[in-house]
Design a protein around this motif. Structure first.
Motif, PDB file in Angstrom:
ATOM      1  N   LEU A 294       0.827  -1.207   0.000  1.00 32.19           N
ATOM      2  CA  LEU A 294       0.000   0.000   0.000  1.00 32.19           C
ATOM      3  C   LEU A 294       0.862   1.258   0.000  1.00 32.19           C
ATOM      4  O   LEU A 294       0.572   2.223  -0.714  1.00 32.19           O
ATOM      5  CB  LEU A 294      -0.925   0.010   1.220  1.00 32.19           C
ATOM      6  CG  LEU A 294      -2.074  -0.993   1.245  1.00 32.19           C
ATOM      7  CD1 LEU A 294      -2.841  -0.861   2.553  1.00 32.19           C
ATOM      8  CD2 LEU A 294      -3.013  -0.797   0.064  1.00 32.19           C
ATOM      9  N   GLY A 295       1.919   1.232   0.793  1.00 28.51           N
ATOM     10  CA  GLY A 295       2.777   2.400   0.891  1.00 28.51           C
ATOM     11  C   GLY A 295       3.471   2.765  -0.407  1.00 28.51           C
ATOM     12  O   GLY A 295       3.819   3.940  -0.635  1.00 28.51           O
ATOM     13  N   MET A 296       3.691   1.784  -1.274  1.00 28.34           N
ATOM     14  CA  MET A 296       4.362   2.050  -2.545  1.00 28.34           C
ATOM     15  C   MET A 296       3.424   2.595  -3.616  1.00 28.34           C
ATOM     16  O   MET A 296       3.886   3.152  -4.619  1.00 28.34           O
ATOM     17  CB  MET A 296       5.006   0.770  -3.066  1.00 28.34           C
ATOM     18  CG  MET A 296       6.365   0.466  -2.468  1.00 28.34           C
ATOM     19  SD  MET A 296       7.618   1.726  -2.862  1.00 28.34           S
ATOM     20  CE  MET A 296       7.754   1.533  -4.649  1.00 28.34           C
TER      21      MET A 296
ATOM     22  N   ARG B 186       5.281   8.647  -9.927  1.00 31.72           N
ATOM     23  CA  ARG B 186       6.249   8.479 -11.008  1.00 31.72           C
ATOM     24  C   ARG B 186       5.568   8.250 -12.357  1.00 31.72           C
ATOM     25  O   ARG B 186       6.063   8.709 -13.386  1.00 31.72           O
ATOM     26  CB  ARG B 186       7.166   7.297 -10.684  1.00 31.72           C
ATOM     27  CG  ARG B 186       8.153   6.926 -11.769  1.00 31.72           C
ATOM     28  CD  ARG B 186       9.174   8.006 -12.034  1.00 31.72           C
ATOM     29  NE  ARG B 186      10.018   8.256 -10.876  1.00 31.72           N
ATOM     30  CZ  ARG B 186      11.006   9.143 -10.858  1.00 31.72           C
ATOM     31  NH1 ARG B 186      11.245   9.870 -11.942  1.00 31.72           N
ATOM     32  NH2 ARG B 186      11.741   9.323  -9.767  1.00 31.72           N
ATOM     33  N   HIS B 187       4.436   7.539 -12.374  1.00 33.87           N
ATOM     34  CA  HIS B 187       3.884   7.070 -13.647  1.00 33.87           C
ATOM     35  C   HIS B 187       2.485   7.587 -13.983  1.00 33.87           C
ATOM     36  O   HIS B 187       2.063   7.460 -15.134  1.00 33.87           O
ATOM     37  CB  HIS B 187       3.841   5.534 -13.654  1.00 33.87           C
ATOM     38  CG  HIS B 187       5.187   4.889 -13.571  1.00 33.87           C
ATOM     39  ND1 HIS B 187       6.060   4.849 -14.637  1.00 33.87           N
ATOM     40  CD2 HIS B 187       5.815   4.264 -12.538  1.00 33.87           C
ATOM     41  CE1 HIS B 187       7.172   4.225 -14.277  1.00 33.87           C
ATOM     42  NE2 HIS B 187       7.057   3.863 -13.018  1.00 33.87           N
TER      43      HIS B 187
ATOM     44  N   ALA C 253      -8.630   0.462   0.949  1.00 31.91           N
ATOM     45  CA  ALA C 253      -7.311   0.760   1.519  1.00 31.91           C
ATOM     46  C   ALA C 253      -6.371   1.389   0.496  1.00 31.91           C
ATOM     47  O   ALA C 253      -5.586   2.280   0.836  1.00 31.91           O
ATOM     48  CB  ALA C 253      -6.689  -0.507   2.097  1.00 31.91           C
ATOM     49  N   ALA C 254      -6.433   0.948  -0.753  1.00 32.50           N
ATOM     50  CA  ALA C 254      -5.575   1.537  -1.776  1.00 32.50           C
ATOM     51  C   ALA C 254      -5.942   3.003  -2.009  1.00 32.50           C
ATOM     52  O   ALA C 254      -5.057   3.854  -2.186  1.00 32.50           O
ATOM     53  CB  ALA C 254      -5.674   0.745  -3.078  1.00 32.50           C
TER      54      ALA C 254
ATOM     55  N   THR D 162       8.539  -8.045 -11.159  1.00 31.51           N
ATOM     56  CA  THR D 162       8.164  -8.405  -9.785  1.00 31.51           C
ATOM     57  C   THR D 162       8.948  -7.483  -8.870  1.00 31.51           C
ATOM     58  O   THR D 162      10.159  -7.598  -8.738  1.00 31.51           O
ATOM     59  CB  THR D 162       8.518  -9.868  -9.477  1.00 31.51           C
ATOM     60  OG1 THR D 162       7.883 -10.730 -10.429  1.00 31.51           O
ATOM     61  CG2 THR D 162       8.055 -10.257  -8.075  1.00 31.51           C
ATOM     62  N   TRP D 163       8.267  -6.533  -8.268  1.00 37.02           N
ATOM     63  CA  TRP D 163       8.974  -5.546  -7.456  1.00 37.02           C
ATOM     64  C   TRP D 163       8.966  -5.893  -5.971  1.00 37.02           C
ATOM     65  O   TRP D 163       9.746  -5.328  -5.198  1.00 37.02           O
ATOM     66  CB  TRP D 163       8.386  -4.151  -7.686  1.00 37.02           C
ATOM     67  CG  TRP D 163       6.998  -3.956  -7.145  1.00 37.02           C
ATOM     68  CD1 TRP D 163       5.830  -4.153  -7.804  1.00 37.02           C
ATOM     69  CD2 TRP D 163       6.628  -3.521  -5.835  1.00 37.02           C
ATOM     70  NE1 TRP D 163       4.754  -3.882  -6.991  1.00 37.02           N
ATOM     71  CE2 TRP D 163       5.223  -3.484  -5.775  1.00 37.02           C
ATOM     72  CE3 TRP D 163       7.357  -3.148  -4.703  1.00 37.02           C
ATOM     73  CZ2 TRP D 163       4.526  -3.106  -4.632  1.00 37.02           C
ATOM     74  CZ3 TRP D 163       6.662  -2.762  -3.556  1.00 37.02           C
ATOM     75  CH2 TRP D 163       5.271  -2.737  -3.534  1.00 37.02           C
ATOM     76  N   PHE D 164       8.114  -6.852  -5.580  1.00 33.55           N
ATOM     77  CA  PHE D 164       8.012  -7.194  -4.150  1.00 33.55           C
ATOM     78  C   PHE D 164       7.648  -8.664  -4.019  1.00 33.55           C
ATOM     79  O   PHE D 164       6.801  -9.169  -4.749  1.00 33.55           O
ATOM     80  CB  PHE D 164       6.929  -6.339  -3.480  1.00 33.55           C
ATOM     81  CG  PHE D 164       6.723  -6.645  -2.014  1.00 33.55           C
ATOM     82  CD1 PHE D 164       7.444  -5.982  -1.036  1.00 33.55           C
ATOM     83  CD2 PHE D 164       5.805  -7.616  -1.609  1.00 33.55           C
ATOM     84  CE1 PHE D 164       7.258  -6.273   0.314  1.00 33.55           C
ATOM     85  CE2 PHE D 164       5.618  -7.909  -0.272  1.00 33.55           C
ATOM     86  CZ  PHE D 164       6.347  -7.224   0.695  1.00 33.55           C
TER      87      PHE D 164
END
Length: 256
Positions: free
Chosen positions: A46-48, A55-56, A72-73, A231-233
């Motif tokens: 969520l924080g990201m 950025r995008h 939540a998002a 895949t960032w996480f």
């Protein structure tokens, strides 16, 4: 969140018959606690979202949050971005989730353009969007419906748009997968769930939550038209991917 929520104890007593898991009023009442204790890295994901959007996301563009649950998002984005930066549309099939999400977003984000609609994301009439979020949603759709949905989402995204897909995943290697599942159960025990709760919830989710491998997700995104995805996480058997719809002639990340 300012609304009242309760500790998840849905599966804390022995049940003669474990019913299929559904997002009903009981789940809504304890959902924040359930997610916090059941989904590793949920807060980090969520924080990201706001950082990815900064950025995008084209300024003022629409953000779809599909399978939004309690919004939540939307709360995360509103906490990081000014009101004019985006328009939020949350979509969920559960009337109880939709009702609570509307109340929460209206109370917490009165200056942001936030709407929540009840609907089936497979049949929604999508408007152009700069960002689409699916946080642990695709896994609840029938596997045969997933490719068609992703293709529709690709078409709904504006050039330069971004899609964030977070899912429970399975490893291709059986031994590795078993280790991840065992450690995930350890994670849940450490967060106060009993072996009975873990076992009964697993039974309730059988054939309701059907996970894919990370490779299968990337392949589906490519089939839908996304030129690249990362895949960032990943935390045990939970992962988040980001996929990009390139604008014509735009440089890729890391290119001058």
């Amino acid at each position: 969140m300012s609304d009242a929520s309760y500790r998840d104890a849905i599966f804390s007593t022995p049940l003669d018959r474990v019913a299929r898991f559904s997002f009903d009023e009981r789940v809504v009442a304890c959902f924040p606690d359930m997610i916090r204790r059941s989904v590793p890295g949920y807060g980090q994901i969520l924080g990201m979202l706001g950082l990815i959007a900064a950025r995008h996301l084209r300024h003022g563009a629409r953000v779809y949050d599909l399978g939004c649950s309690l919004g939540a998002a939307g709360l995360a984005l509103a906490g990081q971005l000014p009101p004019a930066a985006f328009r939020y549309t949350g979509v969920d099939l559960s009337p109880a989730m939709v009702a609570r999400a509307r109340e929460t977003l209206a109370a917490e984000c009165p200056d942001h353009a936030m709407e929540v609609i009840e609907g089936d994301i497979r049949r929604l009439d999508y408007r152009p969007a700069g960002m689409i979020v699916l946080n642990f949603t695709l896994q609840f759709l029938a596997p045969e419906d997933r490719d068609a949905l992703m293709a529709r989402l690709y078409q709904a995204l504006e050039p330069g748009g971004v899609l964030v897909l977070s899912e429970k995943v399975v490893a291709e290697d059986e031994q590795e997968n078993a280790w991840r599942v065992e450690r995930y159960h350890d994670f849940k025990r450490a967060n106060g769930y009993s072996d009975l709760e873990i076992s009964q919830k697993r039974t309730a989710l059988e054939n309701v939550l059907v996970p894919d491998t990370v490779a299968a997700h990337h392949a589906r995104l490519e089939r839908a038209g996304f030129s690249r995805s990362h895949t960032w996480f990943q935390f045990l058997n939970f992962a988040s991917l980001v996929a990009f719809k390139d604008a014509p002639g735009a440089p890729r990340d890391g290119e001058a």
